[in-house]
Design an enzyme around this catalytic site. Structure first.
Site, mmCIF file in Angstrom:
data_model
loop_
_atom_site.group_PDB
_atom_site.id
_atom_site.type_symbol
_atom_site.label_atom_id
_atom_site.label_comp_id
_atom_site.label_asym_id
_atom_site.label_seq_id
_atom_site.Cartn_x
_atom_site.Cartn_y
_atom_site.Cartn_z
ATOM 1 N N CYS A 137 1.046 -1.417 -0.113
ATOM 2 C CA CYS A 137 0.063 -0.096 -0.041
ATOM 3 C C CYS A 137 0.952 1.003 -0.682
ATOM 4 O O CYS A 137 1.619 2.123 0.900
ATOM 5 C CB CYS A 137 -1.087 -0.139 0.660
ATOM 6 S SG CYS A 137 -1.680 1.647 1.099
ATOM 7 N N CYS A 140 -0.117 4.127 2.642
ATOM 8 C CA CYS A 140 -0.443 3.868 3.630
ATOM 9 C C CYS A 140 1.263 4.242 4.347
ATOM 10 O O CYS A 140 1.601 4.708 4.457
ATOM 11 C CB CYS A 140 -0.605 2.551 3.979
ATOM 12 S SG CYS A 140 -1.852 1.681 3.409
ATOM 13 N N ASP A 141 2.324 3.716 3.066
ATOM 14 C CA ASP A 141 3.540 3.787 3.528
ATOM 15 C C ASP A 141 4.630 4.312 3.332
ATOM 16 O O ASP A 141 5.889 4.506 3.074
ATOM 17 C CB ASP A 141 4.645 2.038 3.503
ATOM 18 C CG ASP A 141 3.479 1.074 4.436
ATOM 19 O OD1 ASP A 141 3.152 1.564 5.076
ATOM 20 O OD2 ASP A 141 3.213 -0.669 3.987
#
Ligand code: NAP
Length: 329
Positions: free
Chosen positions: A155, A158-159
């Site tokens: 993701c 997200c990261d």
């Protein structure tokens, strides 16, 4: 298919003279315990519906495999994925939702009350919320497990911010890969797109944007054969499928974006699925079966965020509340 066995069983308590009847009938059963499932539980219980969550084999869902979560509102300093999910679970339980850590192996939505079967129990309910999520497809390399949360991610949203000024690899040639690769150029010093063919599957407009991005470098006809590092990812070994040439790419992050598989196997022949197995919604969170609703990544392959899944969980619970109020048993 499921049997018509009785809907409740007797379980022994500490004292054999006082058997306790295990509860197996609920107003609502929520299948899945990620952000969508827990949020649905909170809203259903607060609406005073007798609610059970059957969590599945990974209670907490994909966030249990994530480290820092910085994009879920309410946590000024960020929060670890597992901590967020444990907090959601406690909040859900405090609202009165029953939670059982078991796996649903079969369902019967053809008759009411609906029946939901786990390995050890059969439950009955008037409404169902399916919140089983989707699982990112994996390359199948041992390094994916070794470096999960330590450089290997599924993701970018997200990261991505954890890889500022680092070399980043993205695997895949579809819309997700190109979208994630383009997004990651905001953070990485360079983004290496590794694709197994010499043509992208992604839409033309996204391809064109990526092709002219000076930070993106394409590695065609290539696959990763190994991921290496010490505590974290440091490099990937690449093989050119056409020439057999082996090269090494130094990178701090490897984003695998080769698609997702919705967790809908047990719902085949019960609710309508699209060609990729995602649940088809008819009207907001309603499926084609009256009384069966869906929330989160199990139907949503566009946004796939914890916060959007939680939002869908809320919507499904409000739709369930309306349905149960209008269809009193
Ligand atoms: P996808 O379209 O199925 O693409 C998957 C990509 O990964 C393909 O390029 C495929 O290669 C590659 N791949 C699959 N298995 C692999 C493996 N084992 N090893 C290496 N490469 C592998 O999946 P997606 O990109 O996640 O998109 C899913 C759906 O969501 C699509 O309909 C897409 O249009 C949509 N989507 C839309 C947007 C947007 O519009 N903004 C954004 C994201 C997703 P091959 O090409 O060789 O098969």
């Amino acid at each position: 298919m499921m049997s018509d066995a009785g809907s409740s069983v007797l379980v022994e308590r500490d004292s054999p003279s006082k058997p306790e009847k295990k509860k197996t009938k609920y107003d609502v059963v929520i299948i899945g315990a990620g952000p969508a499932g827990y949020t649905a539980g909170i809203y259903c219980s607060r609406a005073r519906h007798d609610t059970l969550i059957i969590s599945g084999i990974l209670p907490g869902g994909q966030l249990m495999n994530t480290t820092d979560v910085e994009n879920y509102p309410g946590f000024a300093d960020g929060i670890m994925g597992p901590d967020l999910m444990i907090t959601m679970r406690k909040q859900t339980e405090r609202m009165g939702t029953a939670i059982i850590d078991d796996e649903v192996i079969d369902v019967d939505f053809r008759h009411k009350p609906f029946k939901i079967l786990t390995a050890s129990e059969e439950y009955e309910c008037r409404a169902v919320i399916i919140a089983t999520g989707a699982s990112p497809k994996k390359l199948g390399l041992p390094g994916e497990t070794t470096f999960g949360g330590k450089g290997v991610s599924y993701c970018a949203t997200c990261d991505g911010p954890f890889f500022r000024n680092q070399e980043i690899i993205v695997v895949g040639g579809g819309d997700s890969a190109i979208e994630e690769g383009t997004f990651l150029t905001k953070f990485g010093s360079r983004v290496h797109m590794v694709h197994r063919r010499d043509q992208l599957r992604a839409s033309k407009v996204m391809q064109e944007r990526a092709m002219v991005n000076p930070k993106i470098q394409f590695h065609w006809n290539s696959e990763i054969t190994d991921i290496q590092g010490d505590q974290k990812v440091q490099k990937a070994i690449l093989k050119n499928i056409k020439t057999g040439e082996i090269t090494t790419l130094t990178a701090g992050g490897i984003f695998v974006a080769i698609g997702h598989t919705p967790n809908t196997k047990i719902f085949e022949n019960q609710v309508e699925l699209d060609s990729q197995g995602y649940i088809v919604l008819k009207d907001h969170t309603k499926t084609n079966v009256e009384g069966v609703f869906a929330a989160g990544d199990v139907h949503d392959h566009r946004y796939r965020q914890a916060i959007t899944a939680a939002g869908y969980g809320c919507m499904a619970a409000i739709d369930v509340d309306k349905y149960l109020t209008e269809n009193k048993a």
